[in-house]
Design an enzyme around this catalytic site. Structure first.
Site, PDB file in Angstrom:
ATOM      1  N   LYS A  14      38.720  40.031  43.329  1.00  6.79           N
ATOM      2  CA  LYS A  14      39.079  40.034  41.939  1.00  6.79           C
ATOM      3  C   LYS A  14      38.821  40.897  41.709  1.00  6.79           C
ATOM      4  CE  LYS A  14      40.293  36.179  39.183  1.00  6.79           C
ATOM      5  NZ  LYS A  14      41.445  35.753  39.605  1.00  6.79           N
TER       6      LYS A  14
HETATM    7  N1  PMP Z   1      46.119  35.053  43.264  1.00 10.38           N
HETATM    8  C1  PMP Z   1      46.256  35.733  42.118  1.00 10.38           C
HETATM    9  C2  PMP Z   1      46.047  37.663  42.339  1.00 10.38           C
HETATM   10  C3  PMP Z   1      44.897  35.869  41.620  1.00 10.38           C
HETATM   11  O1  PMP Z   1      44.505  35.926  40.650  1.00 10.38           O
HETATM   12  C4  PMP Z   1      44.937  34.493  41.821  1.00 10.38           C
HETATM   13  C5  PMP Z   1      43.712  34.045  40.421  1.00 10.38           C
HETATM   14  N2  PMP Z   1      42.429  33.910  40.563  1.00 10.38           N
HETATM   15  C6  PMP Z   1      44.636  33.210  42.833  1.00 10.38           C
HETATM   16  C7  PMP Z   1      45.821  34.217  43.898  1.00 10.38           C
HETATM   17  C8  PMP Z   1      44.358  32.176  43.256  1.00 10.38           C
HETATM   18  O2  PMP Z   1      43.346  32.220  43.474  1.00 10.38           O
HETATM   19  P1  PMP Z   1      42.449  30.161  42.865  1.00 10.38           P
HETATM   20  O3  PMP Z   1      43.284  29.989  43.371  1.00 10.38           O
HETATM   21  O4  PMP Z   1      41.329  30.621  43.591  1.00 10.38           O
HETATM   22  O5  PMP Z   1      42.247  30.331  41.654  1.00 10.38           O
END
Ligand code: PMP
Length: 311
Positions: free
Chosen positions: A162
Site C-alpha cells: 500500500k
Molecule cells: N484494493 C485496493 C487498491 C485498496 O486500496 C484496498 C484497501 N486497502 C483494497 C483493495 C481492499 O483491501 P482491504 O480489504 O485489506 O482493505
C-alpha cells in the site's frame, strides 16, 4: 488532517514516532520525500464496537501487510509487529474510541531523491469513520463504471504494497467516476482484465459460484481473504481467475470488499443493471455474516478480533 467532511477534534491524539501528540501539533515538514515523490506506505484498519469493548478487525494481518509493504520498498523499520499492534491499541484507548478508522503511515523525512538518505518515521492517526460511499440505500448498492485508467503493470509498481504514491492512480479513476455520477471506478489491469476497485477488491457471482481476480496483480485485500473464507465455509465454490468486463455485465451479482467499503453490492456497471438491480442473496448473506463477525457476534471468527481494552 482535518477537513470539513471529516472533522477531527483538536484534542484528538495521534501517535508519532512513539509519542502521543494532539492533532493540532501532529505536523510534518513541507520538504519530505514522501510528500514530493510518494515514497511511503500506509494501512487502513477498522476498529468496531462490540459487547467486549472496541475490537480491531484482523490487526495482526494489517500490521503484517504494513511491514511487508515497507520491506518490499527495500526499507527497514525500527518498530516490530508487536510495537505497532500495541501502539494502535494505545491510540484507540487514549482517544477513548468505541469505533474508528486507524491510519498508520510510514513516511520519510528529508527531501533527498534517494530513500536511503532519508529518515523513516511512523505515525498513526485514528478518526470516527463516516462511510466510503456516503449516504446511500445499502440494499440498492452502488453504481460503478469501468475506468479508462488501468492499474499499474506489476513491474511498474508493487501491487502488494500500500504505497502512498500509487494512490494517485486510484484517485484519478475514482475522481473521474464520481464526476460522471458513479460511486466507484472498476479498474482493469494492463492486459485488459478486471483487476480491482480504487480502494476495494471485486467479486462476481454466477450460478451460485463466486469468482474474483487472481492475486497476482492486485492488493491482497484482508476483507477479500475474509470473504473467501466465509463463502467457502458456507459451501460456495470460489474461483480466482481472469474476469473480463463483459463478465461483470452478465453476472447475477457483483460486490466489492475493503476495510473502508466493507462489503458493498454493485447494482449497476456502465449503465447496465446487474442482476435484479438490488442486493442479491449471496451478497446479502455474506454482508450480514461479515457484519456479525466484525461486531463480535460470531464465536467462530472471534479469532479475527483484537480487543483493545484488555491490550
Ligand atoms: N484494493 C485496493 C487498491 C485498496 O486500496 C484496498 C484497501 N486497502 C483494497 C483493495 C481492499 O483491501 P482491504 O480489504 O485489506 O482493505
Amino acid at each position: 488532517m482535518a477537513n470539513e467532511k471529516m472533522p477531527i477534534p483538536k484534542e484528538m491524539k495521534f501517535w508519532m514516532n512513539g509519542k502521543l501528540v494532539p492533532e493540532s501539533e501532529a505536523k510534518i515538514d513541507l520538504l519530505t520525500n514522501t510528500l514530493h515523490y510518494g515514497f511511503g506506505v500506509f494501512e487502513g484498519i477498522r476498529c468496531y464496537k462490540t459487547d467486549k469493548g472496541p475490537a480491531v478487525f484482523r490487526l495482526c494481518d494489517h500490521v503484517k501487510r504494513l511491514r511487508n509493504s515497507w520491506h518490499a520498498m527495500g526499507m527497514e523499520l525500527a518498530y516490530s509487529q508487536e510495537d505497532i499492534e500495541k501502539a494502535i491499541a494505545e491510540l484507540i484507548n487514549v482517544n477513548n474510541m468505541q469505533e474508528c478508522y486507524v491510519r498508520p503511515l510510514i513516511y520519510l523525512s528529508g527531501i533527498a531523491f534517494d530513500p536511503y538518505a532519508c529518515k523513516t518515521n511512523l505515525a498513526i492517526a485514528c478518526w470516527v469513520w463516516n462511510g466510503f460511499f456516503g449516504d446511500m440505500d445499502e440494499d440498492q448498492g452502488i453504481r460503478a463504471a469501468v475506468s479508462s485508467f488501468c492499474r499499474p503493470h506489476v513491474n511498474a509498481s508493487l501491487t502488494k504494497a500500500k504505497i502512498t504514491g500509487t494512490y494517485y492512480n486510484s484517485l484519478l479513476a475514482r475522481g473521474l467516476a464520481r464526476k460522471q455520477g458513479y460511486h466507484e471506478a472498476i479498474m482493469l489491469d494492463s492486459c485488459g482484465m478486471v483487476s480491482e476497485g480504487t480502494g476495494d477488491n471485486i467479486f462476481i457471482v454466477r450460478n451460485n459460484t463466486i469468482y474474483t481476480p487472481a492475486r497476482k496483480g492486485i492488493l491482497e485485500g484482508i476483507t477479500r481473504d475474509s470473504i473467501i473464507a466465509i463463502a467457502k465455509e458456507l459451501g460456495h465454490t470460489v474461483i480466482e481467475c481472469d474476469i473480463t468486463r463483459e463478465e461483470l455485465y452478465i453476472a447475477d451479482e457483483v460486490f466489492m470488499t475493503g476495510t473502508a467499503a466493507e462489503l458493498e453490492c454493485v447494482s449497476e456497471i456502465d449503465n447496465r443493471k446487474i442482476g435484479s438491480g438490488r442486493i442479491g442473496p449471496v451478497t446479502k448473506k455474506l454482508r450480514d455474516i461479515f457484519r456479525e463477525i466484525v461486531h463480535g457476534k460470531s464465536a467462530k471468527y472471534d479469532k479475527w478480533l483484537y480487543y483493545v481494552r484488555g491490550a
